[in-house]
Design a protein around this motif. Structure first.
Motif, PDB file in Angstrom:
ATOM      1  N   GLU A  99     -85.889 -11.345  41.715  1.00  0.00           N
ATOM      2  CA  GLU A  99     -86.892 -10.857  42.656  1.00  0.00           C
ATOM      3  C   GLU A  99     -88.292 -10.914  42.043  1.00  0.00           C
ATOM      4  O   GLU A  99     -89.251 -11.352  42.697  1.00  0.00           O
ATOM      5  N   HIS A 118     -89.253 -14.674  41.776  1.00  0.00           N
ATOM      6  CA  HIS A 118     -89.520 -15.287  43.078  1.00  0.00           C
ATOM      7  C   HIS A 118     -90.875 -14.842  43.612  1.00  0.00           C
ATOM      8  O   HIS A 118     -91.641 -15.664  44.151  1.00  0.00           O
ATOM      9  N   ALA A 119     -91.183 -13.559  43.482  1.00  0.00           N
ATOM     10  CA  ALA A 119     -92.455 -13.049  43.987  1.00  0.00           C
ATOM     11  C   ALA A 119     -93.633 -13.666  43.247  1.00  0.00           C
ATOM     12  O   ALA A 119     -94.674 -13.973  43.853  1.00  0.00           O
ATOM     13  N   ASN A 151     -93.797 -17.737  43.986  1.00  0.00           N
ATOM     14  CA  ASN A 151     -94.204 -18.106  45.340  1.00  0.00           C
ATOM     15  C   ASN A 151     -95.695 -18.392  45.403  1.00  0.00           C
ATOM     16  O   ASN A 151     -96.122 -19.391  45.996  1.00  0.00           O
ATOM     17  N   THR A 178     -90.403  -6.868  44.584  1.00  0.00           N
ATOM     18  CA  THR A 178     -91.264  -7.705  45.420  1.00  0.00           C
ATOM     19  C   THR A 178     -92.488  -6.934  45.902  1.00  0.00           C
ATOM     20  O   THR A 178     -93.621  -7.451  45.889  1.00  0.00           O
ATOM     21  N   GLU A 179     -92.291  -5.705  46.334  1.00  0.00           N
ATOM     22  CA  GLU A 179     -93.400  -4.904  46.835  1.00  0.00           C
ATOM     23  C   GLU A 179     -94.420  -4.606  45.739  1.00  0.00           C
ATOM     24  O   GLU A 179     -95.632  -4.587  45.997  1.00  0.00           O
ATOM     25  N   GLN A 221     -96.350  -7.845  45.206  1.00  0.00           N
ATOM     26  CA  GLN A 221     -97.218  -8.108  46.353  1.00  0.00           C
ATOM     27  C   GLN A 221     -98.456  -7.220  46.338  1.00  0.00           C
ATOM     28  O   GLN A 221     -99.531  -7.632  46.803  1.00  0.00           O
TER      29      GLN A 221
END
Length: 217
Positions: free
Chosen positions: A78, A81-82, A85, A140-141, A144
């Motif tokens: 995770e 990936h974050a 991206n 992820t959060e 982000q």
């Protein structure tokens, strides 16, 4: 007289036949019914015993270590990936996971267990920190929240907007960075502490995170 003897013989024969029939019936009553016994053993509707004694083994919880490994693997993916991206958006090399950096991040997160304060380790690596009031925040959060700082970064002047932070974002997209390691830690006060460590570090003064070329997006 002969008639009396004949009558007595008939009565005697009848009595013997009756006694023999009674003895045979008593012997049948005493004989066990093996067919019914077998039926009650294997028919669950007629038996209180479990049909399969091994059925309880299917409810045994999985190995806790295996679950922990799967959890760490999913969190690692995770985080990667974050990060990758946004790096793919700028055609930058994707980051790879480093066990060494992850171990460094876990050790520092463990030190923040009691207070969950946003204090940097000031080690040899680049570093992003995140704190959430509750512990439901995902990897992820957290990433982000750093990426959203892009709105405050001007790639043409290589500066943040006045009064705003953008260093978390520029570290994520720093072109020369190739490895990361991250950790999440639930704090004693109920919050969540997240740290990601980057190598080689970024955010050098007067250097663009994208190198010499300005980003296309």
């Amino acid at each position: 007289m002969p008639e009396a003897r004949v009558l007595l013989a008939i009565i005697l024969s009848t009595s013997l036949l009756f006694l023999a029939a009674s003895a045979q019936q008593r012997s049948q009553w005493k004989k066990p019914n093996t067919q019914q016994h077998e039926t009650s053993r294997f028919n669950p509707a007629r038996s209180n015993a479990p049909v399969n004694a091994n059925i309880t083994t299917t409810t045994t919880p999985p190995n806790k270590r295996f679950l922990a490994q799967r959890h760490h693997l999913s969190v690692r993916r995770e985080f990667l990936h974050a990060h990758n991206n946004v790096r793919r958006h700028f055609n930058e090399p994707i980051l790879k996971w480093s066990r060494k950096l992850a171990r460094y991040a876990r050790r520092w997160a463990n030190k923040r267990f009691l207070d969950c304060q946003m204090i940097h380790s000031y080690g040899p690596y680049g570093e992003n920190l995140f704190w959430g009031k509750y512990d439901h925040w995902t990897a992820t959060e957290a990433v982000q929240s750093w990426i959203r700082e892009h709105r405050y970064y001007n790639p043409h002047t290589n500066e943040c907007a006045p009064g705003q932070m953008c260093g978390h974002y520029t570290q994520i997209v720093w072109r020369d960075t190739s490895r990361i390691g991250c950790a999440r830690k639930k704090c004693l006060n109920g919050g969540l502490f997240v740290i990601c460590v980057y190598d080689p570090p970024g955010n050098y003064i007067n250097e663009s995170p994208f190198g010499t070329a300005a980003p296309s997006g």
